[in-house]
Design a protein around this motif. Structure first.
Motif, PDB file in Angstrom:
ATOM      1  N   VAL A   1      -4.602 -20.583 -28.256  1.00  0.00           N
ATOM      2  CA  VAL A   1      -4.458 -19.127 -28.409  1.00  0.00           C
ATOM      3  C   VAL A   1      -5.056 -18.711 -29.756  1.00  0.00           C
ATOM      4  O   VAL A   1      -4.746 -19.318 -30.782  1.00  0.00           O
ATOM      5  CB  VAL A   1      -2.970 -18.718 -28.312  1.00  0.00           C
ATOM      6  CG1 VAL A   1      -2.806 -17.226 -28.571  1.00  0.00           C
ATOM      7  CG2 VAL A   1      -2.407 -19.082 -26.943  1.00  0.00           C
TER       8      VAL A   1
ATOM      9  N   VAL B   1      -0.053 -14.822 -29.471  1.00  0.00           N
ATOM     10  CA  VAL B   1       1.332 -15.194 -29.159  1.00  0.00           C
ATOM     11  C   VAL B   1       2.178 -14.852 -30.370  1.00  0.00           C
ATOM     12  O   VAL B   1       1.819 -15.178 -31.509  1.00  0.00           O
ATOM     13  CB  VAL B   1       1.454 -16.685 -28.800  1.00  0.00           C
ATOM     14  CG1 VAL B   1       2.917 -17.138 -28.849  1.00  0.00           C
ATOM     15  CG2 VAL B   1       0.876 -16.953 -27.421  1.00  0.00           C
TER      16      VAL B   1
ATOM     17  N   ALA C   1       1.369 -22.546 -28.210  1.00  0.00           N
ATOM     18  CA  ALA C   1       0.231 -21.653 -28.443  1.00  0.00           C
ATOM     19  C   ALA C   1      -0.919 -22.385 -29.117  1.00  0.00           C
ATOM     20  O   ALA C   1      -2.092 -22.194 -28.771  1.00  0.00           O
ATOM     21  CB  ALA C   1       0.671 -20.462 -29.284  1.00  0.00           C
TER      22      ALA C   1
ATOM     23  N   MET D   1       0.390 -19.779 -21.031  1.00  0.00           N
ATOM     24  CA  MET D   1      -0.533 -19.192 -22.008  1.00  0.00           C
ATOM     25  C   MET D   1      -1.980 -19.382 -21.583  1.00  0.00           C
ATOM     26  O   MET D   1      -2.815 -18.469 -21.729  1.00  0.00           O
ATOM     27  CB  MET D   1      -0.281 -19.823 -23.388  1.00  0.00           C
ATOM     28  CG  MET D   1       1.069 -19.466 -23.988  1.00  0.00           C
ATOM     29  SD  MET D   1       1.404 -20.417 -25.509  1.00  0.00           S
ATOM     30  CE  MET D   1       3.042 -19.808 -25.932  1.00  0.00           C
TER      31      MET D   1
END
Length: 387
Positions: free
Chosen positions: A101, A81, A96, A73
């Motif tokens: 993210v 995500v 994530a 990621m």
């Protein structure tokens, strides 16, 4: 936007095929990560031009996979995500969050009254699910039934958005040539009346109930066709023998050609004990079939006589089967289904959700302060990278 979809595995299944349909239609740049079992659907996704990362997990408790997923990621700098299925929600949402993210979304495809994706709902399963839910902004429920069960579980209602599964109507349309070909492959002729089911052979589908109900109706001109595979196959074959209809019940095994299988049927039956959506019923209706079903949340509010709710006992189901076999209704469409469940419209709703969440999100999610969709809307890990 760059979106990474994380899913437990990519063998043929309802959630897996939904993901395939979603990523090949999305207007965003999508990639897919499978924790393990990157099977046939992984190949389909790769052939559609979408990169698939196989995390190569060998067990459900392989904690090192978290690091591999987080590294993926970070390296690929995803804007969002989106996790699918229980195990990927646990790993994907934590990874994530720790990777920073901006947008983290999950879809809950299958939460029943007593089981979550064929996993009994223990206290540990529930607590782990809820703990990782704190890392996410939104959970998509595929039906209002799923949404209500999530609320009962403890997921805050303000974080839940209902977006149904979608149907690629072209993929399941009736095909007379495929009907003839499939019947020939399975030893069925055109004069046979074929009662068909489609799905994994597991206890929740209650195919044993269907065999018992249908057995007295199966004769020289009537056959029961089960398309799918799973742990119940051997037991179901034994039940067919016990009822003296082993030569009139056809086990076709797993097939990916859904339209061909449905086209080979004359009547569709779904007799699950629990359902969170009922995609196979909708696909059967889209193929033009009459569908008998015991439960199908997706049909709530859909007014059609092409879908008939039936009792979940042998005698009641047998009476409904006899009535429809005698009526022999021709194929016909239910226009309302395309309006509600066309895959293009479903993809548009999910793409729009990502965009609205990202527009509201200036900083990575802080622990325990997940903003809700209700507010927002008014070279690393990939072992064996394909595509």
């Amino acid at each position: 936007m760059r979106v990474l979809h994380v899913i437990t595995g990519l063998k043929v299944g309802g959630a897996e095929l939904q993901l395939y349909e979603l990523v090949r239609r999305s207007r965003h740049e999508c990639e897919v990560a499978a924790l393990y079992n990157a099977g046939e659907v992984a190949e389909m996704i790769s052939e559609a031009g979408v990169t698939v990362h196989d995390l190569g997990m060998s067990s459900n408790t392989e904690i090192s996979a978290l690091g591999r997923l987080r590294s993926l990621m970070r390296a690929r700098r995803f804007d969002a995500v989106h996790t699918h299925l229980y195990r990927s929600c646990v790993y994907g949402r934590i990874a994530a969050w720790s990777a920073g993210v901006p947008v983290i979304v999950a879809t809950e495809h299958s939460i029943g009254e007593t089981h979550l994706e064929r996993r009994r709902m223990s206290t540990g399963v529930r607590l782990l699910y809820l703990a990782t839910d704190r890392c996410a902004h939104t959970t998509i429920a595929v039906s209002e039934t799923v949404a209500e069960r999530l609320r009962q579980w403890g997921v805050p209602g303000r974080k839940i958005r209902v977006v149904p599964n979608g149907i690629d109507f072209d993929r399941v349309t009736f095909d007379p040539a495929a009907r003839s070909r499939t019947r020939e492959e399975l030893g069925l002729s055109e004069h046979h009346r074929v009662v068909g089911v489609l799905g994994r052979l597991d206890p929740n589908k209650r195919f044993d109930l269907l065999i018992e109900a249908a057995a007295p109706l199966l004769d020289e001109n009537t056959r029961l066709l089960l398309v799918g595979d799973g742990p119940e196959r051997q037991r179901l074959e034994g039940i067919a023998r016990e009822h003296g209809v082993a030569d009139r019940v056809v086990f076709a095994g797993q097939r990916s050609d859904v339209a061909a299988a449905l086209s080979a049927f004359d009547l569709f039956v779904a007799c699950s004990k629990q359902e969170t959506f009922g995609l196979s019923v909708l696909e059967a209706l889209a193929n033009g079939l009459v569908a008998l079903y015991t439960t199908c949340p997706a049909l709530d509010g859909v007014d059609t006589d092409r879908a008939v709710e039936v009792p979940g006992d042998p005698e009641g189901l047998r009476a409904a089967l006899r009535k429809e076999l005698d009526a022999a209704r021709p194929r016909a469409q239910v226009p309302r289904l395309r309006e509600l469940y066309g895959m293009e419209a479903v993809t548009e709703r999910i793409d729009g959700l990502y965009e609205r969440l990202l527009a509201k999100r200036k900083e990575p999610l802080d622990r325990g302060t997940a903003e809700t969709a209700e507010t927002a809307a008014g070279p690393a890990a990939g072992q064996g990278v394909h595509g």
